[in-house]
Structures are given as C-alpha cells and as structure tokens.
Write a protein that holds these residues in place. Structure first.
Motif, PDB file in Angstrom:
ATOM      1  N   SER A 118      80.842 144.284  21.511  1.00  0.00           N
ATOM      2  CA  SER A 118      81.049 145.202  20.402  1.00  0.00           C
ATOM      3  C   SER A 118      81.824 144.536  19.272  1.00  0.00           C
ATOM      4  CB  SER A 118      81.786 146.449  20.901  1.00  0.00           C
ATOM      5  OG  SER A 118      82.057 147.349  19.849  1.00  0.00           O
ATOM      6  N   SER A 146      84.590 149.507  18.991  1.00  0.00           N
ATOM      7  CA  SER A 146      84.781 150.559  19.991  1.00  0.00           C
ATOM      8  C   SER A 146      86.236 150.719  20.409  1.00  0.00           C
ATOM      9  CB  SER A 146      83.953 150.237  21.240  1.00  0.00           C
ATOM     10  OG  SER A 146      82.588 150.128  20.923  1.00  0.00           O
ATOM     11  N   LYS A 180      77.312 147.930  22.866  1.00  0.00           N
ATOM     12  CA  LYS A 180      78.210 148.306  23.962  1.00  0.00           C
ATOM     13  C   LYS A 180      77.474 149.162  24.988  1.00  0.00           C
ATOM     14  CE  LYS A 180      82.367 151.059  24.912  1.00  0.00           C
ATOM     15  NZ  LYS A 180      81.651 152.119  25.665  1.00  0.00           N
ATOM     16  N   ALA A 206      80.967 144.518  27.591  1.00  0.00           N
ATOM     17  CA  ALA A 206      80.432 145.361  26.518  1.00  0.00           C
ATOM     18  C   ALA A 206      81.398 145.470  25.349  1.00  0.00           C
ATOM     19  CB  ALA A 206      80.113 146.750  27.064  1.00  0.00           C
ATOM     20  N   LEU A 207      82.701 145.517  25.634  1.00  0.00           N
ATOM     21  CA  LEU A 207      83.691 145.639  24.566  1.00  0.00           C
ATOM     22  C   LEU A 207      83.843 144.330  23.786  1.00  0.00           C
ATOM     23  CD1 LEU A 207      86.309 147.796  26.475  1.00  0.00           C
ATOM     24  CD2 LEU A 207      84.839 148.535  24.593  1.00  0.00           C
TER      25      LEU A 207
END
Length: 428
Positions: free
Chosen positions: A279, A239, A53, A275-276
């Motif tokens: 993750s 996350s 992330k 990014a999430l």
C-alpha cells in the motif's frame, strides 16, 4: 523551492488526471457531496493504495517461506523498505521500524534511547503531538531523568532554535522535536534547531516526529543528521494499520526489543503484513509518477522522481494556501474577511504546510465545526478541553481553533467554495 513563494498551481490536465486516482474525493458514499478538508486527521485515499492492499490480503501465504508467492511478498516488503528509507527519507544507511501506528514507533525509539544512554535529562517542546511529548515524559519519569520542555514563541507559533539549545547541556540524552505543527502547519527550522542542539552536545540523539509534515514536504535525514523519524501512511494517502520510522545505525546498536538471533538492524517482531507495505509503495509510485508527468524524467533515479513529485505537491499546496489566506478576484481570503481570525499566521508561506488554524468571532468552535458540516464541509475543531490539544493550543496563546487542512488533489475552485461558506457563516 523558494522560487515560488506564493506557490504554483499544477497543470490543469495533470490535476484532472490525478484527481481520478483518489477515492471519494468530493463525496461520501453514504452522505453525499462534501469538501473533505480534514486531511491532517487522515488523508484522502489513493485508490491504488487500498486496492493493492485488498488484493494481497486475500492471499494466504506467509512471507517467511521460499515458494514463489512468499518470494513475491518479500520483494514487496524489500521494495517498500527501500522506498521509505532511501527514496522518502534519503537515508544511505539505517533501518526500518514498523508498528501498528506511528505513535508506537515514537514510543519505541524514545524508550530505546532514554533507557540505554547515560545522561540526566531529555528535551522536547510544548507543541509536540502527545505521542512524542508523552513518550519523552513517560520514559523520563520511569528512568528518573529530568524532563525538559522548550517553549514555542507564542507570537509566531514556531520553536526558536535558541529556546531548544537553552535546555540542552552535556548531560542531555535526547532531543525530540516535531517537523511541523499539527495545529498551524508551521514548519520548524530543523536545520538550525539541530545545529544549535549539537553545538551544545555533538553526540546528542535526535528524533523527529514527521507525521504531519511528510505528506506535504520532504525530510533528508542524512543532511539533518537525525537518529529517527516517523510518519503515518494513513495521513499520506495509504492504509491504516501500520506506522513507519527511519532508525539510524547507531540507534539500532542500542539494546531494543528484538529476536535475539536476528541482527541489531531488525526491529520487526512477528509476521509482517506485506499488504501494508505494498500500500505504501503504491503511494511512492504515485508521487514518482507526478515527478515524471512532464515526460522529461526518464533517466532520473526513484529518489529524484520522488523529490520532483513532492515539489509539485509543495508548490500546488502553497498556491492553495495563498488563495485560502489572500483570496482572489472572486472572493476575499481568510485574512481579509470580517470576523474571521487566522491563528499563528506567519506571512512566509515557504515555512508552512497546507494547514490553517482559524476561527470566527462569536462562534463556539464545536458549533462552528457542525455548521461547516451542515454545509458539506468536513473540518475539525481543536479545543483546550481536549487532552490532545490543550497543551499545544495554549503554547501558542489560543484556546481553540478550527483546523482546515485541504490536500494537493484539491482545486482553487474548491478553496473558493470553502471561502464562500466561511463568509456566510461569519455573517450568520
């Protein structure tokens, strides 16, 4: 999975290897050694899920472009979408709904059904998390629908299928039901609940709150025939900052918030956060790695690897739960300790996730949580003075509990350490 009714601990070498993949597993970077047994509030983090992330977040590119980095981002998001829909939930169709939190996905799904389907009432249960219970009540009131609540069996902590079916008729719009209790860990009998509900109304919309269950088990949306199911990555080693939900095609056809030019299956609004997504895929990679660890799964699909990985998690956590409750030749378990009580304690561990609600005679729950904390154990008190807990606790006939929620990366020795501390507290 019923072959191991008392569970089966993971291979020692596997457990040692997987424990290296977690951040701050047995210590807090500022406060020192501890047992983190509050994974129901937000699980221990898989290091790869956080580092990937950070790596992606440092890049400035927008995914809604056509250069190479944007293409990379789109591939990440497509991969995660496939991971959640098809690998995790076993869906053959449907859409991915994302929001900042899993609670927001629940409100979105509930609103879409209640505001657009003809009928006069909606049904939920009295042991639901506030995000789902309140969503149904809020949109029933807003749209002048009757709000119906099926009650849990106070003796078992489960909601019986018959209790739900009694609340459903030909005018019911929606059933919202939790997959497993966030207080006791009791896994609801979704198959028979849904069967009984659809016997009363075959085309009923059904949404499942799977936030508590998905880190500890599986949910097949095709087999169950449900229209929506949500989960929270931050409770599944990933996350904070995003919530995911599976949404069926027929639910997507209902009017919902979307950009008008986009297909009905597209629920996302605004720029996504690659990014999430990355993750969450790191978590899926990890579970699939567990499934392939014995080296005999090279030809399996990602879905099959995921199921095998989750099977290892289920069996290991069940063995930890058995040790927590029954103890060993080293120390007695919670069920056998003087002054200790286990609430909603169903004997069939195949019907339970790794969560225990317990207390000690004569101990205030908040004070007890502090005493555990002083001894290096992080747990959480659920008490009926909390708006988040009151209804759920009283539904199963208690006023409070210490919620103990280890994770599959914990060991039998760590369970024994918790039991030893509990025994000390019971006699202090």
């Amino acid at each position: 999975m019923d072959d191991y009714k008392q569970g089966r601990l993971m291979d020692d070498n596997l457990l040692a290897e997987l424990r290296q993949k977690f951040a701050f597993l047995d210590f807090d970077p500022d406060y020192g050694e501890r047992l983190f047994f509050d994974n129901s509030g937000g699980s221990l983090r898989l290091t790869d899920a956080v580092t990937v992330k950070e790596k992606i977040d440092l890049l400035p590119d927008c995914p809604e472009r056509y250069h190479q980095r944007a293409n990379d981002f789109n591939e990440m998001m497509d991969r995660c979408t496939q991971d959640v829909l098809h690998v995790m939930f076993g869906a053959k169709s449907g859409s991915l709904l994302t929001e900042l939190t899993a609670s927001q996905t629940m409100f979105n799904m509930v609103a879409t059904v209640i505001e657009n389907v003809s009928g006069e009432n909606a049904v939920t249960t009295n042991i639901e998390h506030p995000s789902s219970y309140d969503a149904v009540e809020f949109y029933c009131k807003k749209n002048q629908k009757e709000f119906r609540v099926a009650e849990a069996n106070r003796h078992t902590g489960f909601v019986d299928p018959e209790a739900i079916a009694e609340k459903i008729d030909e005018n019911t719009i929606l059933l919202s039901v939790i997959a497993s209790s966030n207080i006791s860990g009791n896994i609801m009998d979704l198959e028979n609940i849904i069967k009984a509900a659809r016997a009363k109304k075959p085309d009923l919309y059904i949404i499942v709150d799977a936030v508590q269950h998905m880190p500890h088990g599986t949910l097949d949306v095709e087999k169950l025939g449900i229209d929506g199911a949500n989960f929270a990555p931050y409770k599944f080693m990933a996350s904070r900052g995003i919530g995911f939900a599976y949404v069926s095609d027929r639910l997507s056809k209902l009017p919902h918030r979307k950009l008008l030019a986009k297909d009905d299956k597209v629920w996302e609004l605004g720029s996504p956060a690659p990014a999430l997504y990355a993750s969450m895929s790191a978590v899926m990679d990890y579970v699939c790695w567990l499934g392939s660890w014995n080296g005999e799964a090279d030809d399996l699909s990602r879905r099959d690897l995921y199921l095998k990985g989750m099977e290892k998690i289920v069996f290991h956590e069940r063995a930890l739960l058995h040790r927590l409750l029954e103890g060993s030749d080293k120390i007695e378990g919670l069920r056998h300790m003087d002054k200790v009580k286990v609430f909603a304690d169903d004997p069939d561990l195949t019907k339970r996730d790794l969560i225990v609600a317990m207390g000690i005679d004569g101990k205030d729950f908040e004070q007890l949580r502090k005493e555990y904390q002083d001894r290096g154990v992080t747990v959480y008190e659920r008490v009926n003075t909390s708006v988040y807990s009151k209804r759920i606790l009283e539904a199963i006939g208690i006023t409070g509990a210490i919620r103990v929620s280890p994770f599959h990366c914990h060991t039998a020795d760590e369970i024994d350490t918790f039991l030893a501390i509990t025994k000390q507290l019971a006699h202090s």
